[in-house]
Design a protein around this motif. Structure first.
Motif, mmCIF file in Angstrom:
data_model
loop_
_atom_site.group_PDB
_atom_site.id
_atom_site.type_symbol
_atom_site.label_atom_id
_atom_site.label_comp_id
_atom_site.label_asym_id
_atom_site.label_seq_id
_atom_site.Cartn_x
_atom_site.Cartn_y
_atom_site.Cartn_z
ATOM 1 N N ILE A 139 6.405 -8.181 -11.971
ATOM 2 C CA ILE A 139 6.080 -7.247 -10.893
ATOM 3 C C ILE A 139 4.577 -7.256 -10.633
ATOM 4 C CG2 ILE A 139 6.172 -4.822 -10.173
ATOM 5 C CD1 ILE A 139 8.670 -4.551 -11.979
ATOM 6 N N GLY A 140 3.811 -7.343 -11.707
ATOM 7 C CA GLY A 140 2.357 -7.412 -11.557
ATOM 8 C C GLY A 140 1.925 -8.624 -10.756
ATOM 9 N N ALA A 141 2.610 -9.755 -10.945
ATOM 10 C CA ALA A 141 2.276 -10.979 -10.203
ATOM 11 C C ALA A 141 2.532 -10.795 -8.716
ATOM 12 C CB ALA A 141 3.083 -12.165 -10.738
ATOM 13 N N PHE A 142 3.623 -10.096 -8.371
ATOM 14 C CA PHE A 142 3.901 -9.888 -6.944
ATOM 15 C C PHE A 142 2.881 -8.924 -6.336
ATOM 16 C CE2 PHE A 142 5.780 -8.662 -3.007
ATOM 17 C CZ PHE A 142 6.502 -9.780 -2.619
ATOM 18 N N ILE A 143 2.453 -7.907 -7.073
ATOM 19 C CA ILE A 143 1.416 -6.998 -6.564
ATOM 20 C C ILE A 143 0.135 -7.781 -6.302
ATOM 21 C CG2 ILE A 143 0.003 -4.967 -7.063
ATOM 22 C CD1 ILE A 143 2.338 -3.932 -8.769
ATOM 23 N N GLN A 144 -0.217 -8.698 -7.219
ATOM 24 C CA GLN A 144 -1.419 -9.506 -7.037
ATOM 25 C C GLN A 144 -1.276 -10.413 -5.821
ATOM 26 O OE1 GLN A 144 -4.332 -9.185 -9.008
ATOM 27 N NE2 GLN A 144 -5.030 -10.228 -7.142
ATOM 28 N N TYR A 145 -0.075 -10.974 -5.626
ATOM 29 C CA TYR A 145 0.185 -11.797 -4.447
ATOM 30 C C TYR A 145 -0.018 -10.969 -3.174
ATOM 31 C CZ TYR A 145 2.949 -14.016 -0.757
ATOM 32 O OH TYR A 145 3.352 -14.545 0.450
ATOM 33 N N SER A 146 0.490 -9.736 -3.171
ATOM 34 C CA SER A 146 0.339 -8.867 -2.004
ATOM 35 C C SER A 146 -1.136 -8.577 -1.739
ATOM 36 C CB SER A 146 1.111 -7.566 -2.219
ATOM 37 O OG SER A 146 1.034 -6.738 -1.076
ATOM 38 N N LEU A 147 -1.903 -8.391 -2.805
ATOM 39 C CA LEU A 147 -3.343 -8.128 -2.654
ATOM 40 C C LEU A 147 -4.086 -9.353 -2.133
ATOM 41 C CD1 LEU A 147 -3.948 -6.078 -5.917
ATOM 42 C CD2 LEU A 147 -4.538 -5.296 -3.605
ATOM 43 N N ASP A 148 -3.642 -10.534 -2.534
ATOM 44 C CA ASP A 148 -4.340 -11.766 -2.140
ATOM 45 C C ASP A 148 -3.902 -12.279 -0.773
ATOM 46 O OD1 ASP A 148 -5.724 -11.763 -4.514
ATOM 47 O OD2 ASP A 148 -4.320 -13.100 -5.539
ATOM 48 N N PHE A 149 -2.595 -12.197 -0.497
ATOM 49 C CA PHE A 149 -2.060 -12.822 0.708
ATOM 50 C C PHE A 149 -1.178 -11.912 1.562
ATOM 51 C CE2 PHE A 149 -2.215 -16.100 -2.669
ATOM 52 C CZ PHE A 149 -3.191 -16.932 -2.124
ATOM 53 N N GLY A 150 -0.538 -10.928 0.964
ATOM 54 C CA GLY A 150 0.495 -10.153 1.645
ATOM 55 C C GLY A 150 0.007 -8.878 2.293
ATOM 56 N N GLY A 151 0.905 -7.883 2.332
ATOM 57 C CA GLY A 151 0.622 -6.642 3.037
ATOM 58 C C GLY A 151 -0.583 -5.887 2.521
ATOM 59 N N ALA A 152 -0.774 -5.842 1.206
ATOM 60 C CA ALA A 152 -1.903 -5.090 0.634
ATOM 61 C C ALA A 152 -3.243 -5.712 0.988
ATOM 62 C CB ALA A 152 -1.752 -4.999 -0.887
ATOM 63 N N SER A 153 -3.257 -7.029 1.277
ATOM 64 C CA SER A 153 -4.521 -7.709 1.600
ATOM 65 C C SER A 153 -5.103 -7.214 2.921
ATOM 66 C CB SER A 153 -4.309 -9.222 1.669
ATOM 67 O OG SER A 153 -3.497 -9.571 2.781
ATOM 68 N N LYS A 154 -4.261 -6.610 3.779
ATOM 69 C CA LYS A 154 -4.704 -6.172 5.101
ATOM 70 C C LYS A 154 -5.114 -4.711 5.121
ATOM 71 C CE LYS A 154 -1.283 -9.363 6.971
ATOM 72 N NZ LYS A 154 0.002 -9.478 7.697
ATOM 73 N N LYS A 155 -4.994 -4.042 3.995
ATOM 74 C CA LYS A 155 -5.262 -2.607 3.969
ATOM 75 C C LYS A 155 -6.738 -2.317 3.734
ATOM 76 C CE LYS A 155 -0.564 -1.548 2.484
ATOM 77 N NZ LYS A 155 -0.136 -1.042 3.785
ATOM 78 N N ALA A 156 -7.131 -1.097 4.006
ATOM 79 C CA ALA A 156 -8.519 -0.670 3.799
ATOM 80 C C ALA A 156 -8.871 -0.754 2.318
ATOM 81 C CB ALA A 156 -8.698 0.755 4.311
ATOM 82 N N SER A 157 -10.175 -0.858 2.030
ATOM 83 C CA SER A 157 -10.628 -1.072 0.651
ATOM 84 C C SER A 157 -10.160 0.036 -0.290
ATOM 85 C CB SER A 157 -12.159 -1.192 0.610
ATOM 86 O OG SER A 157 -12.761 -0.014 1.143
ATOM 87 N N GLY A 158 -10.161 1.290 0.203
ATOM 88 C CA GLY A 158 -9.709 2.400 -0.638
ATOM 89 C C GLY A 158 -8.245 2.283 -1.016
ATOM 90 N N THR A 159 -7.422 1.839 -0.063
ATOM 91 C CA THR A 159 -5.995 1.665 -0.337
ATOM 92 C C THR A 159 -5.770 0.491 -1.283
ATOM 93 O OG1 THR A 159 -5.523 2.519 1.874
ATOM 94 C CG2 THR A 159 -3.720 1.409 0.729
ATOM 95 N N LYS A 160 -6.562 -0.561 -1.126
ATOM 96 C CA LYS A 160 -6.437 -1.716 -2.031
ATOM 97 C C LYS A 160 -6.680 -1.295 -3.482
ATOM 98 C CE LYS A 160 -7.727 -5.475 1.112
ATOM 99 N NZ LYS A 160 -8.734 -6.499 1.420
ATOM 100 N N LYS A 161 -7.620 -0.381 -3.683
ATOM 101 C CA LYS A 161 -7.918 0.081 -5.045
ATOM 102 C C LYS A 161 -6.697 0.767 -5.660
ATOM 103 C CE LYS A 161 -12.903 0.687 -4.327
ATOM 104 N NZ LYS A 161 -14.011 1.675 -4.232
ATOM 105 N N VAL A 162 -5.916 1.462 -4.812
ATOM 106 C CA VAL A 162 -4.701 2.104 -5.305
ATOM 107 C C VAL A 162 -3.722 1.049 -5.812
ATOM 108 C CG1 VAL A 162 -2.733 3.578 -4.714
ATOM 109 C CG2 VAL A 162 -5.003 4.074 -3.764
ATOM 110 N N TYR A 163 -3.605 -0.077 -5.089
ATOM 111 C CA TYR A 163 -2.701 -1.147 -5.505
ATOM 112 C C TYR A 163 -3.198 -1.844 -6.767
ATOM 113 C CZ TYR A 163 0.177 -0.781 -1.340
ATOM 114 O OH TYR A 163 1.044 -0.324 -0.379
#
Length: 415
Positions: A120-144
């Motif tokens: 699950i951690g790998a998919f969260i990292q994928y989202s941060l690098d390439f997916g939905g989380a990568s497009k979010k504001a910096s504050g929201t990225k910190k939550v992920y």
């Protein structure tokens, strides 16, 4: 899934010879142009490994390239097969185009997302690098990022296939335990909600049905809804619309007009002023009729697309302020900061005796309350608001962006 090389499959007459394509064949055929030099029709044999015959001087080179590109496609198929993940012909084509031809396709990056057997951690990292989380504001990225750390501290080896009701309940118990510094269910709910977003992204990625029940009946005491939804009723909207301004109040007039545009489109202010001139309108509908204006773009908050037919009020305001030469639909003179925009809204609130705080978010809530009262279809509302349509609907989502949908929505929102 059968992959073959074909010559000019669409039968178009081309100058300088015939173009070579790869065909992914399963019920519906998908073609990939290889961008090789065109060849004479009589130089094509179509036989595996000897597709181009010796009548063409560079036959060996063409045959090596065709074999290599078919191999690339089969490598992608094999990767998905080994992971037991779903791969459609369309998705195979798009991944290939991005990875091997350098094309830019929304939602496709050429990188295979972690699957059911990955953590699950790998998919969260994928989202941060390439997916939905990568497009979010910096504050929201910190939550992920924090969510990823909490997930790994809880059960570092848990894979996406383990994400079920029992896992989520165990994660909630962990968040409430002395092992973390979390003190309230509000914070617990925040991380569970982000985990739900990650799970939805995983389901959308692989065409898996989203199991809503996993995140239901969790007994987290942080689901309190706002006591009051602040919006403009019809009378308040009419008062704002009819306001008159002096020559010294030009900025207030612009703010009023842009706010009315928000009330008629459900957009957040920052999403509206970020719309680009080049691709901010649905070109297919414009080709049908220049009057068929539909705003399209991407929400900053969640990376989801919005598609918004414009009623007469919205068209009038857009035509009044649109920057015809700039990269964005509004110039800097119109698109001031959100903070200043909200400050001017406070002055407007006083002018119409609005009893609550008038912020740019009230425009979105006004549209939502209005369309809910009118009984608009939920899927149309999601498309306008830029909410995720869900894994099943998303697969066919672009097909909803049609002239029929445009006219149906306008029947509700025209004013």
């Amino acid at each position: 899934m059968k992959i073959t090389a074909v010559l000019n499959p669409k039968g178009k007459k081309l100058k300088g010879g015939e173009a070579i394509y790869l065909c992914i064949n399963r019920k519906v055929r998908h073609y990939i142009h290889l961008k090789l030099e065109k060849i004479p029709k009589n130089a094509w044999s179509g036989k595996p490994l000897k597709w181009v015959n010796s009548q063409y001087p560079f036959a060996d080179f063409h045959n090596r390239v065709i074999a290599s590109e078919i191999h690339h496609l089969k490598e992608i198929v094999q990767e998905y097969y080994l992971r037991n993940e779903i791969l459609t012909p369309e998705k195979l084509k798009n991944i290939y185009l991005v990875k091997y031809q350098g094309k830019r396709i929304k939602g496709v990056n050429g990188t295979l997302a972690p699957g059911a057997s990955d953590t699950i951690g790998a998919f969260i990292q994928y989202s941060l690098d390439f997916g939905g989380a990568s497009k979010k504001a910096s504050g929201t990225k910190k939550v992920y990022v924090t969510l990823k750390n909490l997930i790994e501290d809880f059960r570092s080896q848990a894979v996406m296939a383990d994400l079920d009701e029992a896992y989520v309940l165990g994660f909630i118990d962990y968040l409430r335990s002395d092992a973390t510094e979390i003190k309230s269910d509000t914070t617990v709910a925040k991380y569970v909600d982000r985990l739900k977003v990650i799970y939805r992204e995983y389901c959308d990625q692989y065409g898996i049905a989203f199991k809503k029940r996993i995140f239901e009946r969790l007994e987290i005491n942080a689901s309190k809804k706002p006591d009051k939804i602040i919006y403009l009723n019809d009378k308040q909207y009419e008062l704002l619309e009819k306001l008159k301004f002096t020559s010294d109040e030009k900025r207030l007039e612009i703010t009023r007009d842009i706010f009315l545009l928000l009330c008629n489109t459900a957009l957040y202010y920052n999403d509206l002023i970020a719309i680009e001139s080049e691709n901010g309108f649905d070109s297919n509908l414009l080709e049908e009729n220049p009057e068929y204006l539909v705003l399209q773009g991407e929400r900053k908050k969640n990376g989801e697309e919005f598609w918004i037919p414009l009623n007469d009020t919205a068209k009038r305001i857009l035509n009044k302020y649109q920057d015809q030469k700039g990269d964005l639909i509004f110039s800097r003179d119109v698109a001031i900061s959100e903070q200043k925009f909200n400050q001017h809204l406070k002055t407007l609130a006083d002018k119409i005796n609005f009893p609550d705080v008038l912020s740019n978010k009230v425009g979105r809530k006004t549209f939502g309350t209005w369309t809910d009262r009118l009984g608009m279809d939920d899927n149309d509302i999601r498309m306008i608001f830029g909410h995720s349509p869900g894994s099943v609907l998303k697969k066919y989502y672009t097909e909803r962006k049609t002239l029929e949908t445009y006219k149906r929505i306008l029947n509700f929102i025209q004013r």
